[in-house]
Write an enzyme that holds these catalytic residues in place. Structure first.
Site, PDB file in Angstrom:
ATOM      1  N   LYS A 160       0.853  -1.192   0.000  1.00 31.23           N
ATOM      2  CA  LYS A 160       0.000   0.000   0.000  1.00 31.23           C
ATOM      3  C   LYS A 160       0.892   1.247   0.000  1.00 31.23           C
ATOM      4  O   LYS A 160       2.010   1.217   0.548  1.00 31.23           O
ATOM      5  CB  LYS A 160      -0.892  -0.047   1.249  1.00 31.23           C
ATOM      6  N   SER A 211      -9.855   1.565   2.949  1.00 34.58           N
ATOM      7  CA  SER A 211      -8.983   2.412   2.171  1.00 34.58           C
ATOM      8  C   SER A 211      -7.951   1.657   1.345  1.00 34.58           C
ATOM      9  O   SER A 211      -7.363   2.235   0.427  1.00 34.58           O
ATOM     10  CB  SER A 211      -8.249   3.378   3.096  1.00 34.58           C
ATOM     11  N   SER A 232     -10.117  -1.212   6.894  1.00 31.03           N
ATOM     12  CA  SER A 232      -9.553  -0.886   5.574  1.00 31.03           C
ATOM     13  C   SER A 232      -8.906  -2.048   4.833  1.00 31.03           C
ATOM     14  O   SER A 232      -8.471  -1.883   3.690  1.00 31.03           O
ATOM     15  CB  SER A 232      -8.529   0.239   5.709  1.00 31.03           C
TER      16      SER A 232
END
Lengths: 91, 472
Positions: free
Chosen positions: B76, B151, B175
């Site tokens: 990420k 997210s 997330s």
């Protein structure tokens, strides 16, 4: 929530908003605060506030090797002589 | 053999046996990323990925047998990898280059992983759809018109579309689990303190954890073995022994707890029937399903949306126009540097959460909101501990239903925050929770179920997930 209170929060947050943005925030905030207000019904009598870290678990306060200045400053928008550069703040 | 369909465990085995080279493997995954650029899952393919793969082939030829030897991984965009851009999905950090590795990055590299690139995310991990990225929306891998969740939507989409067998995400309130559910894959949020957060850009430090996406349960367990364990650079990282998660234990005698309040909360939602099917499925597998209670779980969402913004407001104070790449060119005074740089660098959702955080922390409200939320956190921990006295694992849906359409959420932010209603509890109480794909919604899109374990008992939830996989 009063617009003046939103302006105060923006000052605390170091953010700037246009008048239209401030008004939009006021409407959002009514909804956000009503979500947060649900917490007011909780019965927490006798509950202590949790600490995320137990201080006893921390390592000893000893000097350790850290990243060199050059590395720390590599992403600074403005740096000079091992320092971050900002405008003069004293009269 | 389609290389991109292989699991990490299979890839490692084939590379170590000489059936595949790491270079050939990485080339296949890079092609898959390039084929799927329209999904906007990967913000950048690292230009040294192939060179690193060649180096790995040499290392393996010399006898290296790391747990991830030759395995391609995507991280990420909030995890530091030395020398690479780490933008957190934010315009503010679009030119920020990591000066050191996160502990998780070091551990990936030490075990032989090749990091292919960085995945899109909601700005500073604030969102449930990846619509809040400054670098464009990521699309759902199954239905292009829908969100992948967030997210960590880029990481989830990348795994689901075979751009890598495993990817790292981060969790503060769901997330990893929510996008895993929307994309039909496994997503783990480990116990608080299980994985170091050193070098992971902070959102809410008392809740944040690195999480793992995979298509196979073995890959997820293997990755946790690699990443977990104490770290002198993160004092919140536990010294608790790391289990052999890949060595699944017998799950047939586990007691599964169904919180009565969850049954009430699912009433009328799309997930209701699927959750009931899952309970029936467990019973048909011979598992004992018992009712339990987390009396105040309905307060979890409000608790989360007080604690997380409060910590975010404090953590994001560091982005001030002085240290991290962005400074407004017109600012003349220090105050103007702060305000103008932050105002032009942050997106709408980030500003909203900073404002909310400062509201609940401001004098006159601190006790009513922040302290009260911390006390409710204690209440929820006690209630979960109590529930675990009569079961080994609790279950709950991951999401309200299927992935929603891009741009379909109303402008009221609270409507979007409600997406997190089933996931935030695990973050608040610090327990591990694994979202496993189970069932489909009305448009035949994937749904997920959470296996919610006792703190530091990831081994039991992995074992249960494996048991479920075998019984399907």
């Amino acid at each position: 929530m009063e617009l003046s209170e939103i302006k105060h929060l923006a000052e605390l947050s170091k953010l700037e908003f246009s008048q239209t943005e401030l008004e939009a925030f006021a409407s959002d905030f009514a909804s956000l605060v009503s979500l947060a207000d649900n917490i007011k019904n909780a019965d927490v009598k006798g509950k202590r506030v949790l600490q995320s870290i137990k201080l006893g678990d921390l390592r000893k306060d000893e000097t350790k090797k850290s990243l060199p200045c050059k590395v720390i400053l590599a992403n600074a928008p403005l740096a000079k002589k091992d320092s971050f550069v900002v405008p003069r703040v004293v009269e | 053999m389609e290389i991109t369909k292989l699991s990490a465990v299979e890839i490692r085995k084939k590379i170590l046996s000489g059936e595949l080279s790491c270079k050939q493997t990485v080339e296949s995954f890079l092609k898959q990323i390039e084929k799927n650029t329209a999904y906007n899952a990967v913000l950048e393919i690292f230009d040294d990925a192939l060179a690193k793969a060649e180096e790995m082939d040499k290392k393996i030829a010399a006898g290296f047998k790391g747990k991830l030897a030759g395995v391609p991984v995507i991280i990420k965009d909030n995890i530091l990898y030395e020398g690479k851009i780490c933008s957190c999905g934010s315009k503010f950090l679009k030119n920020y280059r990591a000066q050191y590795n996160a502990t998780v990055t070091d551990r990936l590299l030490a075990e032989g992983a090749v990091i292919l690139g960085r995945a899109n995310m909601d700005e500073f991990a604030m969102g449930s759809s990846t619509e809040n990225s400054a670098f464009g929306i990521t699309h759902n891998p199954i239905d292009f018109d829908r969100v992948p969740g967030g997210s960590s939507g880029g990481s989830a989409c990348a795994v689901a579309l075979d751009m890598c067998p495993i990817a790292l995400g981060t969790e503060t309130g769901g997330s990893v689990r929510q996008p895993a559910s929307y994309c039909g894959i496994y997503g783990l949020k480990p116990s608080y303190g299980r994985i170091s957060r050193y070098g992971v850009v902070a959102f809410a430090s008392s809740l944040d954890q690195v999480g793992i996406f995979s298509k196979s349960i073995e890959d997820n367990a293997l990755m946790l073995e690699v990443l977990a364990g104490e770290d002198e650079n993160d004092e919140t990282c536990s010294k608790q022994k790391v289990d052999d998660y890949s060595n699944f234990s017998d799950a047939k005698n586990l007691k599964i707890g169904v919180p009565a309040e969850i049954l009430k909360m699912t009433k009328g939602l799309e997930c209701e029937a699927n959750f009931a099917n899952f309970v029936d499925f467990l019973k048909a597998c011979g598992l004992q399903v018992v009712p339990v209670s987390i009396k105040d779980i309905e307060l979890a969402l409000a608790t989360y949306y007080i604690l997380a913004p409060a910590e975010a407001a404090s953590n994001l104070a560091r982005f001030d126009g002085v240290k991290y790449t962005t400074r407004n060119a017109d600012a003349k005074t220090l105050q103007q540097i702060y305000k103008k740089s932050r105002s032009e660098g942050f997106g709408k959702e980030v500003k909203r959460r900073i404002m909310l955080g400062n509201y609940v922390l401001s004098s006159g409200y601190y006790d009513a909101y922040y302290n009260k939320a911390k006390a409710v956190q204690g209440l929820l921990i006690d209630e979960c501990n109590k529930a675990f006295e009569s079961c080994d694992v609790m279950i709950m849906p991951t999401t309200l239903g299927e992935a929603f359409k891009i741009g379909s959420k109303p402008s009221d932010p609270v409507e979007t925050y409600k997406e997190d209603v089933f996931t935030v509890t695990a973050n608040i109480v610090g327990c591990p929770s694994l979202s496993i794909p189970f069932g489909k919604g009305k448009n035949l899109l994937p749904l997920g179920i959470q296996l919610f374990g006792k703190k530091f008992d990831e081994k039991t939830i992995f074992s249960l997930a494996k048991f479920i996989e075998e019984k399907r």
